[in-house]
Design a protein around this motif. Structure first.
Motif, PDB file in Angstrom:
ATOM      1  N   ASN A 136      15.179 -58.403 -11.995  1.00 38.83           N
ATOM      2  CA  ASN A 136      16.112 -57.853 -12.988  1.00 38.83           C
ATOM      3  C   ASN A 136      17.579 -57.953 -12.582  1.00 38.83           C
ATOM      4  O   ASN A 136      18.445 -57.396 -13.254  1.00 38.83           O
ATOM      5  CB  ASN A 136      15.767 -56.387 -13.291  1.00 38.83           C
ATOM      6  CG  ASN A 136      14.340 -56.199 -13.767  1.00 38.83           C
ATOM      7  OD1 ASN A 136      13.483 -55.738 -13.014  1.00 38.83           O
ATOM      8  ND2 ASN A 136      14.075 -56.588 -14.996  1.00 38.83           N
ATOM      9  N   CYS A 137      17.852 -58.639 -11.483  1.00 39.20           N
ATOM     10  CA  CYS A 137      19.230 -58.773 -11.007  1.00 39.20           C
ATOM     11  C   CYS A 137      19.654 -60.238 -10.976  1.00 39.20           C
ATOM     12  O   CYS A 137      18.854 -61.121 -10.648  1.00 39.20           O
ATOM     13  CB  CYS A 137      19.383 -58.186  -9.598  1.00 39.20           C
ATOM     14  SG  CYS A 137      19.192 -56.400  -9.515  1.00 39.20           S
ATOM     15  N   SER A 138      20.912 -60.473 -11.292  1.00 35.02           N
ATOM     16  CA  SER A 138      21.530 -61.779 -11.105  1.00 35.02           C
ATOM     17  C   SER A 138      22.577 -61.633  -9.995  1.00 35.02           C
ATOM     18  O   SER A 138      22.769 -60.534  -9.448  1.00 35.02           O
ATOM     19  CB  SER A 138      22.202 -62.243 -12.400  1.00 35.02           C
ATOM     20  OG  SER A 138      23.342 -61.441 -12.677  1.00 35.02           O
ATOM     21  N   ASN A 139      23.279 -62.704  -9.677  1.00 40.76           N
ATOM     22  CA  ASN A 139      24.331 -62.630  -8.659  1.00 40.76           C
ATOM     23  C   ASN A 139      25.482 -61.728  -9.096  1.00 40.76           C
ATOM     24  O   ASN A 139      26.258 -61.248  -8.267  1.00 40.76           O
ATOM     25  CB  ASN A 139      24.865 -64.027  -8.344  1.00 40.76           C
ATOM     26  CG  ASN A 139      23.849 -64.867  -7.596  1.00 40.76           C
ATOM     27  OD1 ASN A 139      23.007 -64.333  -6.879  1.00 40.76           O
ATOM     28  ND2 ASN A 139      23.901 -66.184  -7.777  1.00 40.76           N
ATOM     29  N   ASP A 140      25.594 -61.500 -10.406  1.00 41.04           N
ATOM     30  CA  ASP A 140      26.684 -60.678 -10.921  1.00 41.04           C
ATOM     31  C   ASP A 140      26.313 -59.204 -11.055  1.00 41.04           C
ATOM     32  O   ASP A 140      27.170 -58.371 -11.364  1.00 41.04           O
ATOM     33  CB  ASP A 140      27.121 -61.192 -12.299  1.00 41.04           C
ATOM     34  CG  ASP A 140      27.716 -62.594 -12.219  1.00 41.04           C
ATOM     35  OD1 ASP A 140      28.385 -62.889 -11.211  1.00 41.04           O
ATOM     36  OD2 ASP A 140      27.501 -63.373 -13.160  1.00 41.04           O
ATOM     37  N   THR A 141      25.053 -58.867 -10.839  1.00 45.46           N
ATOM     38  CA  THR A 141      24.615 -57.480 -10.999  1.00 45.46           C
ATOM     39  C   THR A 141      25.246 -56.584  -9.931  1.00 45.46           C
ATOM     40  O   THR A 141      25.270 -56.934  -8.745  1.00 45.46           O
ATOM     41  CB  THR A 141      23.082 -57.377 -10.897  1.00 45.46           C
ATOM     42  OG1 THR A 141      22.486 -58.185 -11.920  1.00 45.46           O
ATOM     43  CG2 THR A 141      22.627 -55.937 -11.075  1.00 45.46           C
ATOM     44  N   LYS A 142      25.756 -55.443 -10.365  1.00 42.85           N
ATOM     45  CA  LYS A 142      26.296 -54.444  -9.447  1.00 42.85           C
ATOM     46  C   LYS A 142      25.152 -53.524  -9.021  1.00 42.85           C
ATOM     47  O   LYS A 142      24.464 -52.943  -9.863  1.00 42.85           O
ATOM     48  CB  LYS A 142      27.398 -53.615 -10.112  1.00 42.85           C
ATOM     49  CG  LYS A 142      28.489 -54.446 -10.811  1.00 42.85           C
ATOM     50  CD  LYS A 142      29.265 -55.301  -9.850  1.00 42.85           C
ATOM     51  CE  LYS A 142      30.526 -55.873 -10.494  1.00 42.85           C
ATOM     52  NZ  LYS A 142      30.225 -56.737 -11.673  1.00 42.85           N
ATOM     53  N   ILE A 143      24.953 -53.399  -7.713  1.00 49.66           N
ATOM     54  CA  ILE A 143      23.865 -52.581  -7.182  1.00 49.66           C
ATOM     55  C   ILE A 143      24.455 -51.319  -6.560  1.00 49.66           C
ATOM     56  O   ILE A 143      25.241 -51.383  -5.618  1.00 49.66           O
ATOM     57  CB  ILE A 143      23.036 -53.368  -6.147  1.00 49.66           C
ATOM     58  CG1 ILE A 143      22.371 -54.574  -6.825  1.00 49.66           C
ATOM     59  CG2 ILE A 143      21.976 -52.466  -5.509  1.00 49.66           C
ATOM     60  CD1 ILE A 143      21.697 -55.520  -5.862  1.00 49.66           C
TER      61      ILE A 143
END
Length: 473
Positions: free
Chosen positions: A223-230
């Motif tokens: 559910n994450c891409s390189n742009d996802t803020k974690i």
């Protein structure tokens, strides 16, 4: 002769040719011009309910079983993998999703963080909705029939599609470990992922703590891409650092570091918080009590900031936001309801109450444990109750198909100070009658729930309603 198994593209074509309007995996929800996916689950087999689905109006039935039905009013599709087929069909039929998706996972805190994010975004003028333990909450009358933390794949995609059609721009979703492991959140990319906490839970399903953590971490790969803020709590970070080391946008929050919280004032009436979010400081004055809720407010604030919202406006808004239903929810001055139903959650909520009480106040606790769930936590919760509460009343939670007396005795075995009152309403009444005006009562385990599950029956029951009834007598 066996039927040739169809692939997903062929099934989609058949659905279209039959003018299918909706897809369901629960035969009770089928309507005219719908398709029914007969899935074999842990408890029920959808293939046993094909006739019911057809009688409800299903025009197409999809199954993985090689069954033969010579006479039926519905088109029968046999497939190799029904889960993969359902996934592709659902994404084809319900393609729309609100532009900004925030996923919140963690053993505890999901519902609170989701509640705070949605409320903050709404007050800031965004069109926001939430999906989780409390159902679908939005300005639109969009509902689904489910008691799951994260709804089924079908319910979730139908709901997201409807929200997008209503021009909802932000949706915040509770992502349970079951849902992640079962791919209910497949093909959903998040702008922000929040990981609130981690402690042993649901071991009846995941079997081991390691497997539980692995299933939680599916959120990062699926559910994450390189742009996802974690956004991750500092106590969780050591457990998942190897999983998220490839991501650039990781924000750690807690008591230390650049993103942290300081409790400047705290008592039974509320708290004053200083949130330090990088270069921005935000002061919250709130009636919400509890260090864990302060951290949940911080997590919500960070998540909003990562979407570009102006968090300097939140100081005033925080005064208007109350705790979510059943999460240290204040029912009367000194009476609270909380959903704590595992050792870690019960310990935290009792520690919070202990921190805000004065030396003359006693803590009364009413709680039980659910049936057909992890049995190992019962004695552990009994230990916590015995250590941190002054008066403990052990009662029934949702016994389901277990003997409730067996559950109560498992708790009592490690909680010698506990008084057993099986009937939950009578237990609450006893606590209210016994406590003094200045004492504090915590009714734990069921929180927002409006039912009690006995065997297969959902009996109307609300801790909040019972408390109000008792104090107004």
């Amino acid at each position: 002769m066996k039927n040739r198994k169809k692939n997903a593209a062929e099934v989609i074509s058949i659905l279209r040719k039959n003018n299918v309007e909706d897809i369901f995996s629960d035969q009770r929800l089928c309507t005219n011009n719908s398709a029914f996916f007969a899935i074999k689950g842990n408890k029920y087999d959808g293939n046993d309910f094909i006739d019911d689905a057809i009688n409800k109006g299903a025009k197409v039935v999809v199954t993985q079983e090689d069954i033969c039905r010579s006479s039926t009013s519905a088109c029968l599709c046999i497939v190799e993998n029904i889960h993969e087929t359902l996934e592709k069909c659902v994404h084809h039929f319900y393609p729309n999703i609100p532009e900004n998706v925030i996923l919140v996972t963690g053993t505890n805190g999901k519902t609170s963080v989701v509640h705070y994010i949605r409320n903050f975004l709404k007050h800031l003028g965004y069109s926001a909705a939430s999906i989780g333990t409390l159902g679908c909450i939005s300005d639109h009358n969009i509902k689904y029939q489910s008691n799951l933390t994260t709804p089924s794949l079908v319910d979730l995609r139908q709901t997201l599609h409807k929200l997008a059609q209503k021009n909802v721009t932000h949706v915040i979703i509770e992502a349970s470990s079951h849902a992640l492991q079962q791919r209910r959140l497949s093909n959903i990319l998040a702008k922000v992922v929040v990981f609130t906490s981690f402690s042993p839970e649901h071991l009846d399903y995941h079997k081991t703590v390691d497997q539980y953590l692995k299933d939680k971490c599916i959120i990062f790969t699926n559910n994450c891409s390189n742009d996802t803020k974690i956004v991750v709590h500092e106590e969780v970070l050591p457990k998942i650092k190897d999983v998220i080391k490839g991501y650039d946008n990781v924000i750690v929050y807690g008591n230390t570091g650049k993103v942290k919280i300081a409790i400047q004032k705290s008592d039974i009436c509320g708290q004053e918080l200083l949130l330090q979010c990088g270069k921005t400081d935000v002061v919250y004055k709130t009636s919400i009590i509890g260090k864990h809720q302060a951290h949940n407010l911080l997590a919500a604030t960070i998540a909003i900031s990562q979407l570009g919202a102006d968090i300097s406006k939140l100081s005033f808004l925080a005064q208007q936001i109350t705790a979510p239903p059943g999460r240290l929810e204040r029912i009367a001055k000194n009476i609270f309801v909380d959903y704590a139903h595992n050792e870690d959650a019960l310990k935290k909520v009792l520690q919070i109450v202990a921190e805000v009480k004065n030396m003359h106040q006693k803590i009364f606790l009413v709680f039980g444990c659910g049936g057909d769930r992890d049995k190992s936590k019962r004695a552990k919760m009994g230990v916590v109750a015995n250590q941190l509460a002054d008066e403990v009343i052990i009662t029934d939670d949702n016994p389901r198909n277990e003997d409730p007396d067996f559950i109560r005795m498992a708790i009592k075995s490690s909680c010698p100070k506990g008084t057993i009152i099986p009937d939950r309403k009578a237990a609450i009444q006893y606590a209210i009658d016994t406590m003094s005006d200045c004492d504090i009562l915590l009714v734990a385990g069921k929180g927002h729930e409006k039912y009690q599950i006995v065997k297969e029956n959902y009996i109307p029951f609300s801790d909040k309603a019972i408390i109000l009834e008792c104090i107004n007598r």
